[in-house]
Scaffold this motif. Structure first.
Motif, mmCIF file in Angstrom:
data_model
loop_
_atom_site.group_PDB
_atom_site.id
_atom_site.type_symbol
_atom_site.label_atom_id
_atom_site.label_comp_id
_atom_site.label_asym_id
_atom_site.label_seq_id
_atom_site.Cartn_x
_atom_site.Cartn_y
_atom_site.Cartn_z
ATOM 1 N N ASP A 1 0.585 -16.088 -49.259
ATOM 2 C CA ASP A 1 1.505 -15.188 -48.559
ATOM 3 C C ASP A 1 0.771 -14.309 -47.551
ATOM 4 O O ASP A 1 1.272 -14.080 -46.449
ATOM 5 C CB ASP A 1 2.277 -14.322 -49.555
ATOM 6 N N ILE B 1 -0.069 -16.540 -44.563
ATOM 7 C CA ILE B 1 1.118 -16.888 -43.776
ATOM 8 C C ILE B 1 1.574 -15.708 -42.921
ATOM 9 O O ILE B 1 1.963 -15.885 -41.767
ATOM 10 C CB ILE B 1 2.243 -17.407 -44.690
ATOM 11 N N GLU B 2 1.506 -14.504 -43.460
ATOM 12 C CA GLU B 2 1.913 -13.314 -42.707
ATOM 13 C C GLU B 2 1.115 -13.139 -41.422
ATOM 14 O O GLU B 2 1.622 -12.588 -40.449
ATOM 15 C CB GLU B 2 1.745 -12.060 -43.569
ATOM 16 N N ARG C 1 4.546 -19.939 -38.921
ATOM 17 C CA ARG C 1 5.173 -19.351 -40.120
ATOM 18 C C ARG C 1 6.445 -20.096 -40.492
ATOM 19 O O ARG C 1 6.807 -20.169 -41.662
ATOM 20 C CB ARG C 1 5.486 -17.871 -39.896
ATOM 21 N N LYS D 1 6.805 -23.060 -40.724
ATOM 22 C CA LYS D 1 6.399 -24.209 -41.539
ATOM 23 C C LYS D 1 5.781 -23.757 -42.861
ATOM 24 O O LYS D 1 5.056 -24.509 -43.502
ATOM 25 C CB LYS D 1 5.392 -25.058 -40.767
ATOM 26 N N SER D 2 6.090 -22.548 -43.279
ATOM 27 C CA SER D 2 5.446 -21.995 -44.470
ATOM 28 C C SER D 2 5.690 -22.831 -45.720
ATOM 29 O O SER D 2 4.840 -22.893 -46.601
ATOM 30 C CB SER D 2 5.884 -20.551 -44.703
ATOM 31 N N ASP D 3 6.837 -23.508 -45.785
ATOM 32 C CA ASP D 3 7.085 -24.358 -46.954
ATOM 33 C C ASP D 3 6.086 -25.505 -47.017
ATOM 34 O O ASP D 3 5.623 -25.878 -48.091
ATOM 35 C CB ASP D 3 8.518 -24.886 -46.955
ATOM 36 N N ILE E 1 3.040 -25.322 -45.730
ATOM 37 C CA ILE E 1 1.749 -24.707 -46.037
ATOM 38 C C ILE E 1 1.651 -24.471 -47.537
ATOM 39 O O ILE E 1 0.637 -24.764 -48.159
ATOM 40 C CB ILE E 1 1.558 -23.382 -45.266
ATOM 41 N N ARG E 2 2.707 -23.961 -48.115
ATOM 42 C CA ARG E 2 2.709 -23.710 -49.562
ATOM 43 C C ARG E 2 2.608 -25.005 -50.352
ATOM 44 O O ARG E 2 2.007 -25.047 -51.405
ATOM 45 C CB ARG E 2 3.966 -22.957 -49.962
#
Length: 68
Positions: free
Chosen positions: A48, A51-52, A59, A61-63, A65-66
């Motif tokens: 997190d 990503i911030e 950001r 595409k954060s899903d 990245i996670r």
């Protein structure tokens, strides 16, 4: 130039072996956002926090990245 490419390929392979498939998210893991992610990983930041600090278009595409 070939040596630089070889080093980048090794970095990609190491990240992929550790389940960091950043090439699914970034076009260049050695670009601005890639360096932010790599620096965050190496400094022990959580996902997190990393990503911030990314640009808004990454950001989104954060899903991915996670899930990397």
């Amino acid at each position: 130039m070939q040596k630089r490419t070889d080093i980048k390929n090794v970095a990609h392979a190491i990240l992929a072996s550790e389940m960091f498939h950043l090439n699914d998210v970034l076009t260049d893991i050695f670009g601005k956002n890639g360096i932010i992610i790599l620096s965050g990983i190496s400094s022990g930041k959580n996902v997190d926090q990393i990503i911030e600090s990314l640009s808004p278009n990454v950001r989104k595409k954060s899903d991915k990245i996670r899930g990397s």
